[in-house]
Design a protein around this motif. Structure first.
Motif, PDB file in Angstrom:
ATOM      1  N   THR A 142       3.063  16.755  11.030  1.00 12.29           N
ATOM      2  CA  THR A 142       3.896  17.651  10.235  1.00 12.29           C
ATOM      3  C   THR A 142       4.897  16.924   9.347  1.00 12.29           C
ATOM      4  O   THR A 142       5.443  17.519   8.423  1.00 12.29           O
ATOM      5  N   PHE A 143       5.135  15.635   9.601  1.00  9.22           N
ATOM      6  CA  PHE A 143       6.111  14.896   8.805  1.00  9.22           C
ATOM      7  C   PHE A 143       5.756  14.889   7.309  1.00  9.22           C
ATOM      8  O   PHE A 143       6.628  15.163   6.465  1.00  9.22           O
ATOM      9  N   PRO A 144       4.501  14.585   6.918  1.00  6.58           N
ATOM     10  CA  PRO A 144       4.181  14.620   5.479  1.00  6.58           C
ATOM     11  C   PRO A 144       4.406  15.991   4.863  1.00  6.58           C
ATOM     12  O   PRO A 144       4.847  16.098   3.714  1.00  6.58           O
ATOM     13  N   ILE A 234       5.388   0.908   0.083  1.00 11.47           N
ATOM     14  CA  ILE A 234       6.621   1.288  -0.599  1.00 11.47           C
ATOM     15  C   ILE A 234       6.535   0.963  -2.088  1.00 11.47           C
ATOM     16  O   ILE A 234       6.918   1.774  -2.945  1.00 11.47           O
ATOM     17  N   LEU A 235       6.034  -0.223  -2.419  1.00 12.59           N
ATOM     18  CA  LEU A 235       5.908  -0.596  -3.826  1.00 12.59           C
ATOM     19  C   LEU A 235       4.978   0.362  -4.565  1.00 12.59           C
ATOM     20  O   LEU A 235       5.209   0.687  -5.744  1.00 12.59           O
ATOM     21  N   LEU A 236       3.956   0.835  -3.885  1.00 13.73           N
ATOM     22  CA  LEU A 236       3.039   1.790  -4.505  1.00 13.73           C
ATOM     23  C   LEU A 236       3.758   3.104  -4.792  1.00 13.73           C
ATOM     24  O   LEU A 236       3.574   3.691  -5.872  1.00 13.73           O
ATOM     25  N   THR A 237       4.591   3.574  -3.849  1.00 16.59           N
ATOM     26  CA  THR A 237       5.319   4.830  -4.075  1.00 16.59           C
ATOM     27  C   THR A 237       6.337   4.694  -5.209  1.00 16.59           C
ATOM     28  O   THR A 237       6.752   5.698  -5.786  1.00 16.59           O
ATOM     29  N   THR A 290      -8.199  14.569   5.104  1.00 22.01           N
ATOM     30  CA  THR A 290      -8.573  14.825   3.710  1.00 22.01           C
ATOM     31  C   THR A 290      -7.488  14.323   2.768  1.00 22.01           C
ATOM     32  O   THR A 290      -7.780  13.727   1.720  1.00 22.01           O
ATOM     33  N   ARG A 291      -6.231  14.552   3.124  1.00 21.08           N
ATOM     34  CA  ARG A 291      -5.137  14.066   2.287  1.00 21.08           C
ATOM     35  C   ARG A 291      -5.175  12.541   2.194  1.00 21.08           C
ATOM     36  O   ARG A 291      -4.898  11.968   1.138  1.00 21.08           O
ATOM     37  N   ARG A 292      -5.526  11.903   3.265  1.00 21.95           N
ATOM     38  CA  ARG A 292      -5.627  10.432   3.263  1.00 21.95           C
ATOM     39  C   ARG A 292      -6.749   9.962   2.338  1.00 21.95           C
ATOM     40  O   ARG A 292      -6.590   9.009   1.573  1.00 21.95           O
ATOM     41  N   GLY A 334      -0.478  11.705   1.487  1.00 21.25           N
ATOM     42  CA  GLY A 334      -1.348  10.789   2.217  1.00 21.25           C
ATOM     43  C   GLY A 334      -0.668   9.477   2.542  1.00 21.25           C
ATOM     44  O   GLY A 334      -1.029   8.811   3.515  1.00 21.25           O
ATOM     45  N   LEU A 335       0.335   9.092   1.731  1.00 19.43           N
ATOM     46  CA  LEU A 335       1.027   7.822   1.945  1.00 19.43           C
ATOM     47  C   LEU A 335       2.135   7.921   2.988  1.00 19.43           C
ATOM     48  O   LEU A 335       2.397   6.954   3.716  1.00 19.43           O
ATOM     49  N   ASP A 336       2.795   9.077   3.076  1.00 18.85           N
ATOM     50  CA  ASP A 336       3.926   9.219   3.998  1.00 18.85           C
ATOM     51  C   ASP A 336       3.567   8.898   5.452  1.00 18.85           C
ATOM     52  O   ASP A 336       4.308   8.169   6.122  1.00 18.85           O
TER      53      ASP A 336
END
Length: 415
Positions: A142-144, A234-237, A290-292, A334-336
Protein backbone atom coordinates in the motif's frame (compact mmCIF):
# COMPACT_ATOMS: atom_id res chain seq x y z
CA UNK A 1 10.16 -3.29 7.38
CA UNK A 2 7.95 -2.16 10.26
CA UNK A 3 4.24 -2.05 9.48
CA UNK A 4 1.08 -1.43 11.43
CA UNK A 5 -1.24 -3.36 9.12
CA UNK A 6 -1.04 -6.78 7.49
CA UNK A 7 0.40 -7.10 4.00
CA UNK A 8 -2.90 -8.08 2.45
CA UNK A 9 -5.31 -7.33 0.86
CA UNK A 10 -4.37 -5.42 -2.28
CA UNK A 11 -2.87 -2.00 -2.70
CA UNK A 12 -5.90 0.01 -3.83
CA UNK A 13 -7.14 3.34 -2.56
CA UNK A 14 -9.70 1.76 -0.23
CA UNK A 15 -7.01 -0.35 1.43
CA UNK A 16 -4.99 2.81 2.12
CA UNK A 17 -7.95 4.77 3.44
CA UNK A 18 -8.80 1.97 5.86
CA UNK A 19 -5.50 2.50 7.67
CA UNK A 20 -6.11 4.57 10.84
CA UNK A 21 -5.06 8.18 10.40
CA UNK A 22 -4.58 8.11 6.63
CA UNK A 23 -7.71 10.15 5.88
CA UNK A 24 -6.35 12.88 8.17
CA UNK A 25 -2.96 12.71 6.41
CA UNK A 26 -4.56 13.31 3.01
CA UNK A 27 -6.91 15.99 4.33
CA UNK A 28 -3.99 17.86 5.92
CA UNK A 29 -2.02 17.64 2.68
CA UNK A 30 -4.94 18.93 0.61
CA UNK A 31 -5.55 21.85 2.96
CA UNK A 32 -1.91 22.95 3.15
CA UNK A 33 -1.32 22.51 -0.61
CA UNK A 34 -4.37 24.57 -1.52
CA UNK A 35 -3.32 27.32 0.86
CA UNK A 36 0.30 27.30 -0.29
CA UNK A 37 -0.46 27.56 -4.00
CA UNK A 38 -3.06 30.26 -3.52
CA UNK A 39 -0.62 32.16 -1.30
CA UNK A 40 2.08 32.04 -3.99
CA UNK A 41 -0.34 33.77 -6.33
CA UNK A 42 -1.31 36.28 -3.63
CA UNK A 43 2.30 37.03 -2.69
CA UNK A 44 3.33 37.45 -6.34
CA UNK A 45 0.53 39.95 -6.88
CA UNK A 46 1.24 41.71 -3.58
CA UNK A 47 4.93 42.15 -4.42
CA UNK A 48 4.09 43.40 -7.91
CA UNK A 49 1.55 45.87 -6.51
CA UNK A 50 4.12 47.27 -4.10
CA UNK A 51 7.10 47.42 -6.45
CA UNK A 52 5.82 47.29 -10.03
CA UNK A 53 8.73 44.89 -10.70
CA UNK A 54 8.05 41.75 -12.71
CA UNK A 55 11.46 40.40 -11.62
CA UNK A 56 10.69 40.71 -7.91
CA UNK A 57 7.28 39.17 -8.49
CA UNK A 58 8.90 36.23 -10.28
CA UNK A 59 11.30 35.78 -7.37
CA UNK A 60 8.35 34.59 -5.30
CA UNK A 61 8.29 31.32 -7.24
CA UNK A 62 12.10 31.08 -7.11
CA UNK A 63 12.07 31.50 -3.33
CA UNK A 64 9.42 28.79 -3.07
CA UNK A 65 11.78 25.99 -4.17
CA UNK A 66 15.28 27.48 -4.00
CA UNK A 67 15.83 26.48 -0.31
CA UNK A 68 15.03 22.84 -1.04
CA UNK A 69 18.65 22.05 -1.91
CA UNK A 70 19.98 23.42 1.40
CA UNK A 71 17.19 22.43 3.77
CA UNK A 72 16.90 18.94 2.28
CA UNK A 73 20.57 18.15 2.86
CA UNK A 74 21.59 20.08 5.98
CA UNK A 75 18.51 19.23 8.08
CA UNK A 76 17.52 15.84 6.64
CA UNK A 77 18.61 14.03 9.84
CA UNK A 78 15.76 15.67 11.75
CA UNK A 79 13.35 13.47 9.81
CA UNK A 80 15.00 10.42 11.43
CA UNK A 81 16.07 11.93 14.77
CA UNK A 82 12.56 12.66 16.03
CA UNK A 83 9.21 10.87 15.62
CA UNK A 84 7.58 12.09 12.39
CA UNK A 85 4.37 13.45 13.91
CA UNK A 86 5.95 16.21 16.06
CA UNK A 87 8.29 17.10 13.17
CA UNK A 88 5.31 17.49 10.84
CA UNK A 89 3.38 19.59 13.33
CA UNK A 90 6.42 21.79 14.04
CA UNK A 91 6.99 22.38 10.30
CA UNK A 92 3.34 23.33 9.81
CA UNK A 93 3.37 25.70 12.77
CA UNK A 94 6.61 27.37 11.66
CA UNK A 95 5.24 27.83 8.14
CA UNK A 96 1.98 29.22 9.53
CA UNK A 97 3.85 31.74 11.69
CA UNK A 98 5.98 32.86 8.72
CA UNK A 99 2.95 33.38 6.49
CA UNK A 100 1.12 35.20 9.28
CA UNK A 101 4.14 37.51 9.68
CA UNK A 102 3.74 38.48 6.02
CA UNK A 103 0.54 40.25 7.05
CA UNK A 104 2.44 42.86 9.08
CA UNK A 105 1.57 46.24 7.50
CA UNK A 106 4.40 47.84 5.55
CA UNK A 107 6.71 44.81 5.77
CA UNK A 108 9.53 45.36 3.24
CA UNK A 109 9.62 43.13 0.18
CA UNK A 110 13.02 41.58 1.14
CA UNK A 111 11.45 40.56 4.46
CA UNK A 112 8.49 38.98 2.63
CA UNK A 113 10.84 36.97 0.44
CA UNK A 114 12.94 36.03 3.47
CA UNK A 115 9.89 34.61 5.25
CA UNK A 116 9.04 32.68 2.10
CA UNK A 117 12.57 31.28 2.06
CA UNK A 118 12.05 29.94 5.58
CA UNK A 119 8.89 28.10 4.58
CA UNK A 120 10.75 26.64 1.60
CA UNK A 121 13.63 25.63 3.87
CA UNK A 122 11.43 23.41 6.05
CA UNK A 123 9.30 22.03 3.18
CA UNK A 124 11.64 19.13 2.25
CA UNK A 125 11.95 18.18 5.93
CA UNK A 126 8.15 18.03 6.13
CA UNK A 127 7.95 15.87 3.00
CA UNK A 128 10.71 13.53 4.20
CA UNK A 129 9.11 13.05 7.63
CA UNK A 130 5.71 12.43 6.06
CA UNK A 131 7.11 9.80 3.67
CA UNK A 132 8.98 8.14 6.57
CA UNK A 133 5.74 7.98 8.57
CA UNK A 134 3.94 6.41 5.59
CA UNK A 135 6.61 3.71 5.52
CA UNK A 136 5.48 2.71 9.04
CA UNK A 137 1.76 3.19 8.59
CA UNK A 138 1.56 1.36 5.24
CA UNK A 139 2.98 -1.96 4.15
CA UNK A 140 4.98 -2.70 1.02
CA UNK A 141 1.82 -3.17 -1.07
CA UNK A 142 0.00 0.00 0.00
CA UNK A 143 2.97 2.36 0.36
CA UNK A 144 3.21 3.17 -3.40
CA UNK A 145 -0.53 3.84 -3.48
CA UNK A 146 -0.25 6.18 -0.49
CA UNK A 147 2.53 8.22 -2.11
CA UNK A 148 0.61 8.21 -5.39
CA UNK A 149 -2.44 9.66 -3.64
CA UNK A 150 -0.29 12.45 -2.18
CA UNK A 151 1.07 13.23 -5.66
CA UNK A 152 -2.47 13.22 -7.06
CA UNK A 153 -3.56 15.73 -4.44
CA UNK A 154 -0.55 17.90 -5.24
CA UNK A 155 -1.15 17.88 -8.99
CA UNK A 156 -4.87 18.48 -8.56
CA UNK A 157 -3.98 21.47 -6.42
CA UNK A 158 -1.67 22.71 -9.18
CA UNK A 159 -4.46 22.42 -11.74
CA UNK A 160 -6.93 24.40 -9.62
CA UNK A 161 -4.78 26.35 -7.17
CA UNK A 162 -3.31 29.00 -9.44
CA UNK A 163 -6.58 29.69 -11.23
CA UNK A 164 -8.64 29.78 -8.04
CA UNK A 165 -5.91 31.83 -6.37
CA UNK A 166 -6.21 34.50 -9.04
CA UNK A 167 -9.99 34.56 -8.62
CA UNK A 168 -9.67 34.73 -4.84
CA UNK A 169 -7.19 37.60 -5.01
CA UNK A 170 -9.61 39.53 -7.20
CA UNK A 171 -12.48 38.79 -4.80
CA UNK A 172 -10.91 39.29 -1.35
CA UNK A 173 -7.42 40.69 -1.97
CA UNK A 174 -3.94 39.20 -1.45
CA UNK A 175 -3.73 39.91 2.28
CA UNK A 176 -6.86 37.94 3.10
CA UNK A 177 -5.62 35.09 0.94
CA UNK A 178 -2.33 35.06 2.84
CA UNK A 179 -4.31 34.96 6.08
CA UNK A 180 -6.22 31.95 4.75
CA UNK A 181 -2.91 30.26 3.95
CA UNK A 182 -1.65 30.83 7.49
CA UNK A 183 -4.87 29.28 8.78
CA UNK A 184 -4.45 26.31 6.42
CA UNK A 185 -1.13 25.45 8.04
CA UNK A 186 -2.75 25.55 11.47
CA UNK A 187 -5.55 23.26 10.28
CA UNK A 188 -2.97 20.87 8.80
CA UNK A 189 -1.01 20.85 12.08
CA UNK A 190 -4.19 20.10 14.04
CA UNK A 191 -5.19 17.25 11.73
CA UNK A 192 -1.75 15.67 11.93
CA UNK A 193 -1.30 16.21 15.66
CA UNK A 194 -4.74 15.08 16.74
CA UNK A 195 -5.90 12.59 14.10
CA UNK A 196 -2.84 10.60 12.99
CA UNK A 197 -1.11 7.75 14.83
CA UNK A 198 2.31 8.23 16.38
CA UNK A 199 5.19 6.49 14.60
CA UNK A 200 8.71 5.95 15.97
CA UNK A 201 11.83 7.86 15.02
CA UNK A 202 14.06 6.06 12.54
CA UNK A 203 17.34 6.80 14.37
CA UNK A 204 16.48 8.38 17.75
CA UNK A 205 19.89 7.99 19.38
CA UNK A 206 21.69 10.93 17.75
CA UNK A 207 22.49 14.14 19.58
CA UNK A 208 20.15 17.10 19.57
CA UNK A 209 22.70 19.81 18.72
CA UNK A 210 22.72 21.51 15.32
CA UNK A 211 26.24 20.22 14.67
CA UNK A 212 25.14 16.63 15.24
CA UNK A 213 22.12 17.13 12.97
CA UNK A 214 24.31 18.48 10.17
CA UNK A 215 26.83 15.68 10.70
CA UNK A 216 24.16 12.96 10.61
CA UNK A 217 22.54 14.60 7.58
CA UNK A 218 25.86 14.32 5.77
CA UNK A 219 26.17 10.72 6.89
CA UNK A 220 22.73 9.96 5.47
CA UNK A 221 23.69 11.54 2.14
CA UNK A 222 26.91 9.49 2.04
CA UNK A 223 24.93 6.36 2.88
CA UNK A 224 22.58 7.03 -0.01
CA UNK A 225 25.40 7.67 -2.48
CA UNK A 226 27.33 4.57 -1.32
CA UNK A 227 24.46 2.12 -1.95
CA UNK A 228 24.51 1.58 -5.69
CA UNK A 229 20.97 0.17 -6.20
CA UNK A 230 19.41 2.86 -4.04
CA UNK A 231 21.49 5.61 -5.62
CA UNK A 232 20.48 4.55 -9.12
CA UNK A 233 16.79 4.51 -8.21
CA UNK A 234 16.89 7.97 -6.61
CA UNK A 235 18.82 9.47 -9.52
CA UNK A 236 16.24 8.01 -11.89
CA UNK A 237 13.38 9.65 -9.95
CA UNK A 238 15.22 12.96 -10.35
CA UNK A 239 16.12 12.56 -14.03
CA UNK A 240 12.64 11.71 -15.32
CA UNK A 241 10.96 14.99 -14.24
CA UNK A 242 14.24 16.87 -14.70
CA UNK A 243 13.93 16.41 -18.47
CA UNK A 244 10.15 16.42 -18.80
CA UNK A 245 9.83 19.71 -16.86
CA UNK A 246 11.13 21.57 -19.93
CA UNK A 247 7.53 21.80 -21.18
CA UNK A 248 6.49 23.81 -18.13
CA UNK A 249 9.64 25.92 -18.22
CA UNK A 250 9.04 27.03 -21.80
CA UNK A 251 5.24 27.01 -21.84
CA UNK A 252 4.88 30.78 -22.13
CA UNK A 253 7.66 31.10 -24.70
CA UNK A 254 6.24 28.25 -26.79
CA UNK A 255 2.79 29.80 -26.72
CA UNK A 256 4.29 33.00 -28.11
CA UNK A 257 6.09 31.01 -30.80
CA UNK A 258 2.79 29.60 -32.04
CA UNK A 259 1.27 33.08 -32.17
CA UNK A 260 -1.37 32.28 -29.56
CA UNK A 261 -2.28 34.63 -26.71
CA UNK A 262 -0.02 34.45 -23.68
CA UNK A 263 -2.94 33.35 -21.53
CA UNK A 264 -3.08 30.12 -23.56
CA UNK A 265 0.07 28.99 -21.74
CA UNK A 266 -2.22 27.95 -18.89
CA UNK A 267 -3.43 25.07 -21.08
CA UNK A 268 0.13 23.72 -21.24
CA UNK A 269 0.63 23.92 -17.47
CA UNK A 270 -2.73 22.27 -16.91
CA UNK A 271 -2.10 19.56 -19.51
CA UNK A 272 0.97 18.21 -17.74
CA UNK A 273 -0.72 18.24 -14.32
CA UNK A 274 -3.88 16.57 -15.64
CA UNK A 275 -1.79 13.85 -17.30
CA UNK A 276 0.05 13.19 -14.06
CA UNK A 277 -3.21 12.79 -12.14
CA UNK A 278 -4.72 10.55 -14.83
CA UNK A 279 -1.62 8.34 -14.93
CA UNK A 280 -1.55 7.89 -11.18
CA UNK A 281 -5.27 7.17 -10.94
CA UNK A 282 -5.00 4.57 -13.71
CA UNK A 283 -1.98 2.73 -12.35
CA UNK A 284 -3.20 2.65 -8.77
CA UNK A 285 -5.84 0.12 -9.86
CA UNK A 286 -3.27 -2.32 -11.23
CA UNK A 287 -1.48 -5.09 -9.32
CA UNK A 288 1.95 -4.32 -7.91
CA UNK A 289 3.67 -6.72 -10.33
CA UNK A 290 2.06 -4.98 -13.30
CA UNK A 291 3.13 -1.56 -12.06
CA UNK A 292 6.68 -2.88 -11.77
CA UNK A 293 6.63 -4.17 -15.37
CA UNK A 294 5.33 -0.84 -16.65
CA UNK A 295 8.20 1.22 -15.20
CA UNK A 296 10.28 1.22 -18.39
CA UNK A 297 7.40 2.04 -20.79
CA UNK A 298 6.19 4.80 -18.48
CA UNK A 299 9.67 6.30 -18.13
CA UNK A 300 9.87 6.52 -21.92
CA UNK A 301 6.32 7.90 -22.10
CA UNK A 302 7.42 10.76 -19.86
CA UNK A 303 9.95 11.88 -22.49
CA UNK A 304 9.04 10.79 -26.02
CA UNK A 305 5.84 12.89 -26.48
CA UNK A 306 8.01 16.00 -26.10
CA UNK A 307 9.67 15.17 -29.42
CA UNK A 308 6.38 16.17 -31.08
CA UNK A 309 7.20 19.81 -30.29
CA UNK A 310 9.74 19.71 -33.12
CA UNK A 311 6.73 19.93 -35.47
CA UNK A 312 5.44 23.10 -33.72
CA UNK A 313 1.98 21.73 -32.89
CA UNK A 314 -0.94 23.99 -31.98
CA UNK A 315 -1.51 24.77 -28.31
CA UNK A 316 -4.27 22.12 -27.87
CA UNK A 317 -2.07 19.43 -29.43
CA UNK A 318 0.91 20.60 -27.36
CA UNK A 319 -1.22 20.36 -24.20
CA UNK A 320 -2.16 16.78 -25.16
CA UNK A 321 1.52 15.91 -25.66
CA UNK A 322 2.32 17.30 -22.21
CA UNK A 323 -0.57 15.31 -20.75
CA UNK A 324 0.96 12.12 -22.17
CA UNK A 325 4.32 13.14 -20.74
CA UNK A 326 2.74 13.77 -17.35
CA UNK A 327 1.06 10.35 -17.41
CA UNK A 328 4.52 8.80 -17.63
CA UNK A 329 5.26 10.11 -14.13
CA UNK A 330 3.16 7.21 -12.85
CA UNK A 331 6.41 5.22 -13.16
CA UNK A 332 7.00 6.27 -9.54
CA UNK A 333 4.39 3.75 -8.44
CA UNK A 334 6.70 1.00 -9.64
CA UNK A 335 9.85 2.68 -8.33
CA UNK A 336 8.62 3.54 -4.82
CA UNK A 337 8.49 -0.07 -3.52
CA UNK A 338 11.96 -0.72 -4.96
CA UNK A 339 13.30 2.32 -3.09
CA UNK A 340 11.60 1.16 0.09
CA UNK A 341 13.06 -2.36 -0.21
CA UNK A 342 16.56 -1.01 -0.83
CA UNK A 343 16.54 1.39 2.14
CA UNK A 344 17.13 0.82 5.85
CA UNK A 345 14.49 2.11 8.32
CA UNK A 346 17.07 4.18 10.23
CA UNK A 347 17.82 6.21 7.09
CA UNK A 348 14.37 6.52 5.52
CA UNK A 349 13.60 9.99 6.83
CA UNK A 350 16.86 11.32 5.44
CA UNK A 351 16.41 9.37 2.23
CA UNK A 352 12.96 10.76 1.46
CA UNK A 353 14.01 14.28 2.48
CA UNK A 354 16.98 14.17 0.12
CA UNK A 355 14.80 12.68 -2.61
CA UNK A 356 12.23 15.49 -2.28
CA UNK A 357 14.82 18.25 -2.11
CA UNK A 358 16.81 16.84 -5.03
CA UNK A 359 13.66 16.51 -7.11
CA UNK A 360 12.72 20.16 -6.61
CA UNK A 361 16.30 21.32 -7.14
CA UNK A 362 16.76 19.37 -10.37
CA UNK A 363 13.46 20.65 -11.74
CA UNK A 364 14.29 24.23 -10.76
CA UNK A 365 17.75 24.08 -12.34
CA UNK A 366 16.37 22.32 -15.41
CA UNK A 367 13.61 24.86 -15.93
CA UNK A 368 16.13 27.69 -15.56
CA UNK A 369 18.60 26.11 -17.98
CA UNK A 370 15.93 25.26 -20.57
CA UNK A 371 14.46 28.73 -20.19
CA UNK A 372 17.87 30.23 -20.99
CA UNK A 373 18.16 28.06 -24.11
CA UNK A 374 14.69 29.20 -25.14
CA UNK A 375 16.00 32.76 -25.35
CA UNK A 376 18.48 31.81 -28.10
CA UNK A 377 16.70 28.92 -29.82
CA UNK A 378 13.13 28.17 -30.87
CA UNK A 379 11.29 26.95 -27.74
CA UNK A 380 9.65 24.11 -29.66
CA UNK A 381 13.05 22.86 -30.83
CA UNK A 382 14.45 23.01 -27.28
CA UNK A 383 11.49 21.02 -25.91
CA UNK A 384 11.64 18.46 -28.71
CA UNK A 385 15.39 17.86 -28.56
CA UNK A 386 15.27 17.66 -24.76
CA UNK A 387 12.59 14.99 -25.02
CA UNK A 388 14.75 12.89 -27.35
CA UNK A 389 17.87 13.33 -25.23
CA UNK A 390 15.86 12.65 -22.08
CA UNK A 391 14.46 9.44 -23.54
CA UNK A 392 17.97 8.19 -24.28
CA UNK A 393 19.33 9.13 -20.86
CA UNK A 394 16.47 7.76 -18.75
CA UNK A 395 16.23 4.54 -20.78
CA UNK A 396 19.87 3.86 -19.94
CA UNK A 397 19.30 4.81 -16.30
CA UNK A 398 16.21 2.62 -15.93
CA UNK A 399 18.04 -0.41 -17.33
CA UNK A 400 20.84 0.08 -14.82
CA UNK A 401 18.47 0.80 -11.92
CA UNK A 402 16.19 -2.17 -12.51
CA UNK A 403 19.11 -4.46 -13.22
CA UNK A 404 20.68 -3.72 -9.82
CA UNK A 405 20.61 -6.48 -7.19
CA UNK A 406 17.53 -6.18 -4.96
CA UNK A 407 19.39 -6.68 -1.67
CA UNK A 408 20.50 -3.06 -1.44
CA UNK A 409 24.14 -4.07 -1.40
CA UNK A 410 26.58 -1.20 -1.16
CA UNK A 411 29.66 -0.33 -3.11
CA UNK A 412 31.07 2.78 -4.69
CA UNK A 413 30.73 1.62 -8.26
CA UNK A 414 29.28 3.74 -11.00
CA UNK A 415 26.21 5.98 -10.91
Amino acid sequence: MTSTIPSSPPSGVRAVLRVPGMRAVFAAHAVSMAGTLAAEVALSILVFERTGSALLSALVLVCSFLPYALGGTVLSALADRFPPRPVLVACDLLSGVCVAAMLIPGLPVPALLGLLLVTGFVAPLFQGARAASLAYLLDAETFPTGRSMLRTISQTAVVSGFALGSVAVAAIGPLWLLAADAASFLVSAALIGLRTPATPAGAPDGGKSLASVVRDSGEGLRHLMAHRPLRRLILLTWAVPGFSAVGDGLAVAYTAQTGAAATAAGALFTGYAVGTVAGDLTLVRLPAATRRRLVTPLVLLSQLPLAGFLLTPSVPVAAALLALSGAGMACNQGLDPLILDASEPAYRGRLFTVQSSGLMTVQGVGIGAFGALGVWLRPGAVIGVTGLVGAGVVSLMVRRALGAPPDGGSGPGGP
